[in-house]
Design a protein around this motif. Structure first.
Motif, PDB file in Angstrom:
ATOM      1  N   ASP A  37      -3.334  35.297 -34.056  1.00 47.88           N
ATOM      2  CA  ASP A  37      -2.315  35.643 -34.966  1.00 47.88           C
ATOM      3  C   ASP A  37      -1.461  34.389 -35.132  1.00 47.88           C
ATOM      4  O   ASP A  37      -0.810  34.058 -36.083  1.00 47.88           O
ATOM      5  CB  ASP A  37      -1.390  36.812 -34.277  1.00 47.88           C
ATOM      6  CG  ASP A  37      -2.122  38.073 -34.506  1.00 47.88           C
ATOM      7  OD1 ASP A  37      -2.772  38.226 -35.342  1.00 47.88           O
ATOM      8  OD2 ASP A  37      -1.734  38.803 -33.844  1.00 47.88           O
ATOM      9  N   THR A  38      -1.314  33.519 -33.918  1.00 47.46           N
ATOM     10  CA  THR A  38      -0.429  32.224 -34.145  1.00 47.46           C
ATOM     11  C   THR A  38      -1.130  31.150 -35.047  1.00 47.46           C
ATOM     12  O   THR A  38      -0.401  30.766 -35.579  1.00 47.46           O
ATOM     13  CB  THR A  38      -0.475  31.769 -32.623  1.00 47.46           C
ATOM     14  OG1 THR A  38       0.312  32.515 -31.697  1.00 47.46           O
ATOM     15  CG2 THR A  38       0.577  30.389 -32.588  1.00 47.46           C
ATOM     16  N   LEU A  39      -2.358  30.938 -34.717  1.00 49.26           N
ATOM     17  CA  LEU A  39      -3.098  30.201 -35.580  1.00 49.26           C
ATOM     18  C   LEU A  39      -2.890  30.501 -37.123  1.00 49.26           C
ATOM     19  O   LEU A  39      -2.769  29.783 -37.916  1.00 49.26           O
ATOM     20  CB  LEU A  39      -4.483  29.782 -35.212  1.00 49.26           C
ATOM     21  CG  LEU A  39      -4.678  28.877 -33.873  1.00 49.26           C
ATOM     22  CD1 LEU A  39      -5.981  28.472 -33.680  1.00 49.26           C
ATOM     23  CD2 LEU A  39      -4.030  27.865 -34.199  1.00 49.26           C
ATOM     24  N   ALA A  40      -3.172  32.026 -37.436  1.00 50.37           N
ATOM     25  CA  ALA A  40      -2.894  32.475 -38.665  1.00 50.37           C
ATOM     26  C   ALA A  40      -1.825  32.298 -39.566  1.00 50.37           C
ATOM     27  O   ALA A  40      -1.566  32.048 -40.823  1.00 50.37           O
ATOM     28  CB  ALA A  40      -3.704  33.879 -38.800  1.00 50.37           C
ATOM     29  N   LYS A  47      -5.852  31.807 -41.385  1.00 49.68           N
ATOM     30  CA  LYS A  47      -5.636  33.268 -41.953  1.00 49.68           C
ATOM     31  C   LYS A  47      -6.841  33.900 -42.727  1.00 49.68           C
ATOM     32  O   LYS A  47      -7.250  35.077 -42.380  1.00 49.68           O
ATOM     33  CB  LYS A  47      -4.540  33.380 -42.881  1.00 49.68           C
ATOM     34  CG  LYS A  47      -3.897  34.687 -43.008  1.00 49.68           C
ATOM     35  CD  LYS A  47      -2.641  34.658 -43.920  1.00 49.68           C
ATOM     36  CE  LYS A  47      -2.062  36.030 -44.139  1.00 49.68           C
ATOM     37  NZ  LYS A  47      -0.837  36.088 -44.841  1.00 49.68           N
ATOM     38  N   THR A  48      -7.188  33.008 -43.616  1.00 46.35           N
ATOM     39  CA  THR A  48      -8.674  33.796 -44.473  1.00 46.35           C
ATOM     40  C   THR A  48      -9.562  33.600 -43.539  1.00 46.35           C
ATOM     41  O   THR A  48     -10.292  34.634 -43.677  1.00 46.35           O
ATOM     42  CB  THR A  48      -8.559  32.758 -45.616  1.00 46.35           C
ATOM     43  OG1 THR A  48      -7.483  32.559 -46.527  1.00 46.35           O
ATOM     44  CG2 THR A  48      -9.977  33.493 -46.332  1.00 46.35           C
ATOM     45  N   MET A  49      -9.922  32.826 -42.559  1.00 44.17           N
ATOM     46  CA  MET A  49     -11.086  32.726 -41.815  1.00 44.17           C
ATOM     47  C   MET A  49     -11.013  34.019 -40.852  1.00 44.17           C
ATOM     48  O   MET A  49     -11.975  34.468 -40.596  1.00 44.17           O
ATOM     49  CB  MET A  49     -11.240  31.644 -40.812  1.00 44.17           C
ATOM     50  CG  MET A  49     -12.482  31.305 -40.272  1.00 44.17           C
ATOM     51  SD  MET A  49     -12.492  29.630 -39.139  1.00 44.17           S
ATOM     52  CE  MET A  49     -12.267  28.456 -40.150  1.00 44.17           C
ATOM     53  N   ILE A  80       0.247  25.931 -30.108  1.00 48.68           N
ATOM     54  CA  ILE A  80       0.304  26.849 -29.350  1.00 48.68           C
ATOM     55  C   ILE A  80       1.136  26.914 -28.058  1.00 48.68           C
ATOM     56  O   ILE A  80       0.927  25.773 -27.346  1.00 48.68           O
ATOM     57  CB  ILE A  80      -1.009  27.523 -28.961  1.00 48.68           C
ATOM     58  CG1 ILE A  80      -1.895  27.733 -30.329  1.00 48.68           C
ATOM     59  CG2 ILE A  80      -1.181  28.878 -27.995  1.00 48.68           C
ATOM     60  CD1 ILE A  80      -3.144  27.953 -29.870  1.00 48.68           C
ATOM     61  N   PRO A  81       2.293  27.330 -27.884  1.00 46.94           N
ATOM     62  CA  PRO A  81       3.152  27.230 -26.643  1.00 46.94           C
ATOM     63  C   PRO A  81       2.429  27.871 -25.561  1.00 46.94           C
ATOM     64  O   PRO A  81       1.727  28.604 -25.487  1.00 46.94           O
ATOM     65  CB  PRO A  81       4.142  28.135 -26.934  1.00 46.94           C
ATOM     66  CG  PRO A  81       4.089  28.906 -28.199  1.00 46.94           C
ATOM     67  CD  PRO A  81       2.770  28.632 -28.690  1.00 46.94           C
ATOM     68  N   HIS A  82       2.619  26.898 -24.104  1.00 49.05           N
ATOM     69  CA  HIS A  82       1.967  27.310 -23.132  1.00 49.05           C
ATOM     70  C   HIS A  82       2.760  26.753 -21.947  1.00 49.05           C
ATOM     71  O   HIS A  82       3.304  25.700 -22.078  1.00 49.05           O
ATOM     72  CB  HIS A  82       0.521  26.386 -22.951  1.00 49.05           C
ATOM     73  CG  HIS A  82      -0.196  27.088 -21.951  1.00 49.05           C
ATOM     74  ND1 HIS A  82      -0.062  26.473 -20.517  1.00 49.05           N
ATOM     75  CD2 HIS A  82      -1.180  27.887 -21.610  1.00 49.05           C
ATOM     76  CE1 HIS A  82      -0.887  26.892 -19.723  1.00 49.05           C
ATOM     77  NE2 HIS A  82      -1.544  28.032 -20.233  1.00 49.05           N
ATOM     78  N   PRO A  83       3.158  27.380 -20.933  1.00 55.16           N
ATOM     79  CA  PRO A  83       4.267  27.210 -19.701  1.00 55.16           C
ATOM     80  C   PRO A  83       3.865  26.018 -18.988  1.00 55.16           C
ATOM     81  O   PRO A  83       4.805  25.266 -18.919  1.00 55.16           O
ATOM     82  CB  PRO A  83       4.344  28.488 -18.900  1.00 55.16           C
ATOM     83  CG  PRO A  83       2.884  29.293 -19.342  1.00 55.16           C
ATOM     84  CD  PRO A  83       2.581  28.945 -20.651  1.00 55.16           C
ATOM     85  N   ASN A  84       2.654  25.557 -19.123  1.00 60.09           N
ATOM     86  CA  ASN A  84       2.298  24.364 -18.341  1.00 60.09           C
ATOM     87  C   ASN A  84       2.251  23.130 -19.420  1.00 60.09           C
ATOM     88  O   ASN A  84       1.970  21.972 -18.718  1.00 60.09           O
ATOM     89  CB  ASN A  84       0.852  24.374 -17.793  1.00 60.09           C
ATOM     90  CG  ASN A  84       0.624  25.520 -16.767  1.00 60.09           C
ATOM     91  OD1 ASN A  84       1.828  25.770 -15.982  1.00 60.09           O
ATOM     92  ND2 ASN A  84      -0.388  25.914 -16.547  1.00 60.09           N
TER      93      ASN A  84
END
Length: 141
Positions: A37-40, A47-49, A80-84
């Motif tokens: 969902d984030t990448l789309a 999104k199309t892919m 993409i967020p990541h805590p590290n």
């Protein structure tokens, strides 16, 4: 008996699936787990892919032939967020600018392209180079 001092390899933020990262991109044989969902939401191409009438929409693993795993992982760190991961400056130097701008254009990730272009202009301004002539940059990449 295993050696307690033996270190296991450090895992990257995209090396394993989790509650949000349920889809993998396979690049050079490496699986990078991503939130679909984030990448789309960032890219009409993704999104199309992922949700269009393509075979990839029904798969949990999408191959990205012709891409380098290190490059895709670097791009994912910006998206993409990541805590590290702390806030990452896109352009520390010009070495990755062409890759980032090319990926952003190919996948129509416009905020990434704008951010990279802004940082490129700031880099050129701070380096003392003429900012109205990027020909030196484009020739060097």
């Amino acid at each position: 008996m295993s050696d307690q001092n033996e270190k296991s390899p450090v895992k990257g933020p995209f090396d394993e699936p989790d509650v949000h990262r349920t889809m993998a991109m396979e690049v050079e044989g490496k699986k990078l787990w991503i939130p679909r969902d984030t990448l789309a939401s960032f890219s009409p191409v993704f999104k199309t892919m992922f949700y269009g009438e393509f075979a990839e929409a029904k798969k949990d693993m999408i191959p990205l032939p012709g891409k380098k795993a290190a490059d895709v992982e670097e791009i994912l760190k910006y998206l993409i967020p990541h805590p590290n991961l702390k806030e990452v400056k896109i352009l520390e130097d010009l070495s990755n600018a062409a890759m980032i701008l090319g990926f952003a254009e190919e996948y129509q990730i416009y905020f990434l392209r704008c951010r990279a272009e802004k940082e490129l202009m700031e880099f050129l301004e701070n380096s003392g180079e003429e900012t109205n002539d990027c020909s030196k940059f484009w020739i060097s990449v």
